[in-house]
Motif scaffolding. Structure first.
Motif, mmCIF file in Angstrom:
data_model
loop_
_atom_site.group_PDB
_atom_site.id
_atom_site.type_symbol
_atom_site.label_atom_id
_atom_site.label_comp_id
_atom_site.label_asym_id
_atom_site.label_seq_id
_atom_site.Cartn_x
_atom_site.Cartn_y
_atom_site.Cartn_z
ATOM 1 N N GLU A 1 0.882 -1.337 0.012
ATOM 2 C CA GLU A 1 -0.203 0.060 0.029
ATOM 3 C C GLU A 1 1.060 1.315 -0.004
ATOM 4 N N ALA A 2 2.073 1.321 0.708
ATOM 5 C CA ALA A 2 2.903 2.396 0.673
ATOM 6 C C ALA A 2 3.340 2.643 -0.689
ATOM 7 N N GLY A 3 3.777 1.441 -1.199
ATOM 8 C CA GLY A 3 4.263 1.907 -2.700
ATOM 9 C C GLY A 3 3.177 2.393 -3.720
ATOM 10 N N ARG A 4 1.894 1.918 -3.532
ATOM 11 C CA ARG A 4 0.768 2.278 -4.298
ATOM 12 C C ARG A 4 0.544 3.765 -3.972
ATOM 13 N N LEU A 5 0.842 4.206 -2.975
ATOM 14 C CA LEU A 5 0.451 5.703 -2.352
ATOM 15 C C LEU A 5 1.827 6.635 -2.882
ATOM 16 N N ALA A 6 2.855 5.891 -3.005
ATOM 17 C CA ALA A 6 4.138 6.766 -3.650
ATOM 18 C C ALA A 6 3.687 6.890 -4.968
ATOM 19 N N GLU A 7 3.425 5.719 -5.705
ATOM 20 C CA GLU A 7 3.329 5.706 -7.019
ATOM 21 C C GLU A 7 1.987 7.054 -7.533
ATOM 22 N N GLU A 8 1.189 7.115 -6.550
ATOM 23 C CA GLU A 8 0.016 8.038 -6.838
ATOM 24 C C GLU A 8 0.696 9.584 -6.620
ATOM 25 N N MET A 9 1.489 9.568 -5.682
ATOM 26 C CA MET A 9 2.106 11.024 -5.440
ATOM 27 C C MET A 9 2.960 11.249 -6.840
ATOM 28 N N LYS A 10 3.798 10.423 -7.287
ATOM 29 C CA LYS A 10 4.400 10.657 -8.437
ATOM 30 C C LYS A 10 3.473 10.887 -9.724
ATOM 31 N N GLN A 11 2.194 9.954 -9.745
ATOM 32 C CA GLN A 11 1.402 10.540 -10.883
ATOM 33 C C GLN A 11 0.915 12.000 -10.576
ATOM 34 N N ASN A 12 0.639 12.268 -9.524
ATOM 35 C CA ASN A 12 0.198 13.924 -9.393
ATOM 36 C C ASN A 12 1.326 14.739 -9.683
ATOM 37 N N PHE A 13 2.364 14.284 -9.323
ATOM 38 C CA PHE A 13 3.328 15.379 -9.697
ATOM 39 C C PHE A 13 3.647 15.618 -11.294
ATOM 40 N N VAL A 14 3.206 14.354 -11.984
ATOM 41 C CA VAL A 14 3.355 14.457 -13.299
ATOM 42 C C VAL A 14 2.145 15.228 -13.786
ATOM 43 N N GLN A 15 0.836 15.067 -13.377
ATOM 44 C CA GLN A 15 -0.122 15.825 -13.770
ATOM 45 C C GLN A 15 0.157 17.378 -13.630
ATOM 46 N N GLN A 16 0.923 17.701 -12.604
ATOM 47 C CA GLN A 16 1.180 19.057 -12.505
ATOM 48 C C GLN A 16 2.468 19.604 -13.360
ATOM 49 N N GLY A 17 2.736 18.767 -14.110
ATOM 50 C CA GLY A 17 3.598 19.179 -15.235
ATOM 51 C C GLY A 17 5.385 19.052 -14.597
ATOM 52 N N LEU A 18 5.591 18.288 -13.615
ATOM 53 C CA LEU A 18 6.683 17.927 -13.019
ATOM 54 C C LEU A 18 7.269 16.502 -13.666
ATOM 55 N N ASP A 19 8.640 16.727 -13.955
ATOM 56 C CA ASP A 19 9.216 15.242 -14.494
ATOM 57 C C ASP A 19 9.676 14.538 -13.172
ATOM 58 N N ALA A 20 8.618 13.471 -13.122
ATOM 59 C CA ALA A 20 8.721 12.823 -11.828
ATOM 60 C C ALA A 20 8.847 11.413 -12.021
ATOM 61 N N LYS A 21 9.161 10.939 -13.404
ATOM 62 C CA LYS A 21 9.183 9.514 -13.476
ATOM 63 C C LYS A 21 10.331 8.664 -13.071
ATOM 64 N N ASP A 22 11.369 9.466 -12.943
ATOM 65 C CA ASP A 22 12.598 8.599 -12.151
ATOM 66 C C ASP A 22 12.641 9.013 -10.803
ATOM 67 N N LEU A 23 11.716 9.720 -10.141
ATOM 68 C CA LEU A 23 11.669 10.087 -8.796
ATOM 69 C C LEU A 23 11.415 9.061 -7.713
ATOM 70 N N GLN A 24 12.508 8.708 -6.919
ATOM 71 C CA GLN A 24 12.444 7.622 -6.098
ATOM 72 C C GLN A 24 11.935 8.315 -4.492
ATOM 73 N N LEU A 25 10.672 8.133 -4.434
ATOM 74 C CA LEU A 25 10.136 8.367 -2.924
ATOM 75 C C LEU A 25 10.334 7.569 -1.943
ATOM 76 N N PRO A 26 10.906 7.798 -0.839
ATOM 77 C CA PRO A 26 11.241 6.914 0.363
ATOM 78 C C PRO A 26 9.809 6.408 0.577
ATOM 79 N N LEU A 27 9.703 4.914 0.962
ATOM 80 C CA LEU A 27 8.263 4.430 1.255
ATOM 81 C C LEU A 27 7.895 4.870 2.915
ATOM 82 N N ASP A 28 9.113 5.113 3.492
ATOM 83 C CA ASP A 28 8.748 5.576 4.931
ATOM 84 C C ASP A 28 7.970 6.816 4.967
#
Length: 435
Positions: free
Chosen positions: A312-339
């Motif tokens: 679930e933490a991984g899913r939430l991280a992926e959701e945040m990355k997709q939100n960044f992308v929708q805001q026009g940010l280049d986040a495809k390679d962004l590694q968000l810490p699961l913590d």
């Protein structure tokens, strides 16, 4: 005889399954012959290579597949027979000291089980329920907001005052030196709305178009511009334009602008009341959902499967990355810490284990009528409600959203009917300010 399930730590379990080598060899021979019929080996027509040569090329892979498949089948059989509720299979390990020439091949499966969840006594829950009403005052307040959204500004020759829109040039200096972000030309803003620092705005009030003034401004310690925080600057401000606000009258034209075709002001007020009531209900319902879910989480204590939490933490991280992308940010390679997401993931997983039991034991599944009512409510705000309704019911999957909302509403209503509830009346401003 069933295999023994060993308890490791928390929800981790271990089971060792055994597969007879005679069964492995029989399945190996079967698959080897099937492979031989299709094998393409240089120098031989397809399917005509010697079986020994096929075994040399593909034997290791075939045996590995057979061992995995038969061990997995044995594991699945044990899980079904012993009625184990698995959360996730973590890993498969070789069993030490298992002789190659023994009668059986053994493999250890390490997995997590779902916790046993006993529903708490709902009557012991204390929940604060948000309530709010929409009357004439709230309707008028909303209409006033709608008027301000349609404000027109007319140039005036008098001195600037609060609520005026001014257009200014300014240049700021600290110790006589200009600083980044301290200079602008033809900058528009409305006085009295807190867009600029209070000292800055106070220096403009009383100036007419064409007048200039030096204004001393001290930046706060927590000012977002760290280079100027807690420093004093002198701004030379020149007023280029002063415009007074003119709000539209609440009349036929205003009503038409809000979508009332015949311009009937009474109809407009009713429409505003209906829309505001719907929004207030949506927001108070959201607060009450949060309150009920928090109470359910706090009332239940059990171990959570770490595999589900991590997933679930991984899913939430992926959701945040997709939100960044929708805001026009280049986040495809962004590694968000699961913590960052573990706490929220734990909340979701915990509710995911509680709610199905609560729904099943109390028969809270939504009815078709409830789902249809929610779809109708969605459709009300569209120009052609029936078109929206038809769209939802044209594909059953589109009803998943309304169905989940109806299920959530049933859970909330049921829990509130059992719990000790204290109503908290919220003001219109509090409701609309809530996130």
């Amino acid at each position: 005889m069933s295999a023994i399930i060993e308890t490791l730590e928390n929800l981790e379990r271990k089971i060792v399954v055994a597969v007879k080598w005679s069964d492995v060899n029989a399945e190996f021979d079967k698959r080897l012959k099937q492979t031989a019929k299709k094998a393409r080996i240089d120098g031989f027509r397809p399917g005509h290579a010697p079986l020994k040569m096929v075994a040399q090329m593909y034997g290791a892979s075939i045996q590995n597949d057979v061992l995995n498949d038969l061990a997995q089948a044995a594991f699945n059989k044990e899980i079904v027979e012993q009625q184990v509720r698995i959360a996730d299979l973590l890993r498969v390990e070789a069993v030490e000291n298992a002789e190659q020439d023994a009668e059986e091949f053994k493999a250890a499966f390490i997995f997590e089980v779902l916790p046993e969840v006993q529903l708490a006594d709902l009557s012991a829950l204390n929940i604060e329920k948000a309530v709010a009403t929409v009357g004439d005052a709230e309707v008028e307040q909303t209409i006033e907001i709608l008027r301000k959204q349609r404000t027109r500004y007319n140039r005036v020759e008098r001195e600037a005052q609060n609520e005026d829109r001014v257009i200014i040039d300014f240049e700021g200096k600290i110790d006589g030196v200009a600083f980044d972000g301290g200079t602008s030309q033809n900058y528009p803003f409305v006085l009295g709305q807190g867009q600029m620092l209070p000292e800055f705005e106070a220096g403009i009030i009383g100036l007419k178009e064409g007048e200039s003034k030096d204004v001393e401004v001290t930046f706060p310690e927590d000012y977002h511009g760290t280079d100027v925080a807690d420093k004093t600057a002198v701004f030379t401000i020149t007023v280029r334009n002063v415009a007074a606000a003119e709000l539209p009258e609440v009349d036929e034209q205003f009503a038409k602008a809000l979508g009332i075709a015949d311009g009937d002001v009474a109809k407009m007020r009713e429409e505003v009341k209906k829309n505001v009531s719907r929004e207030v209900k949506r927001r108070t319902d959201s607060q009450n959902v949060s309150a009920v879910m928090a109470a359910l989480r706090e009332a239940h204590t059990f171990d959570l499967p770490r595999s589900l939490v991590n997933e679930e933490a991984g899913r939430l991280a992926e959701e945040m990355k997709q939100n960044f992308v929708q805001q026009g940010l280049d986040a495809k390679d962004l590694q968000l810490p699961l913590d960052m997401f573990v706490e929220r993931a734990e909340e979701r997983v915990k509710l995911g284990l509680i709610l199905p039991i609560l729904v099943e034991e109390n028969k809270l599944q939504p009815s078709d009528e409830q789902i249809k009512a929610i779809v109708n409510e969605f459709a009300e705000s569209y120009e052609d409600p029936q078109e929206v309704i038809d769209w939802y019911f044209a594909d059953r999957q589109r009803l998943n959203g309304p169905m989940n909302l109806a299920l959530e509403a049933n859970v909330v209503d049921f829990v509130l009917s059992k719990a000790q509830v204290t109503e908290k009346t919220l003001s219109f401003d509090d409701v609309m300010a809530a996130q």
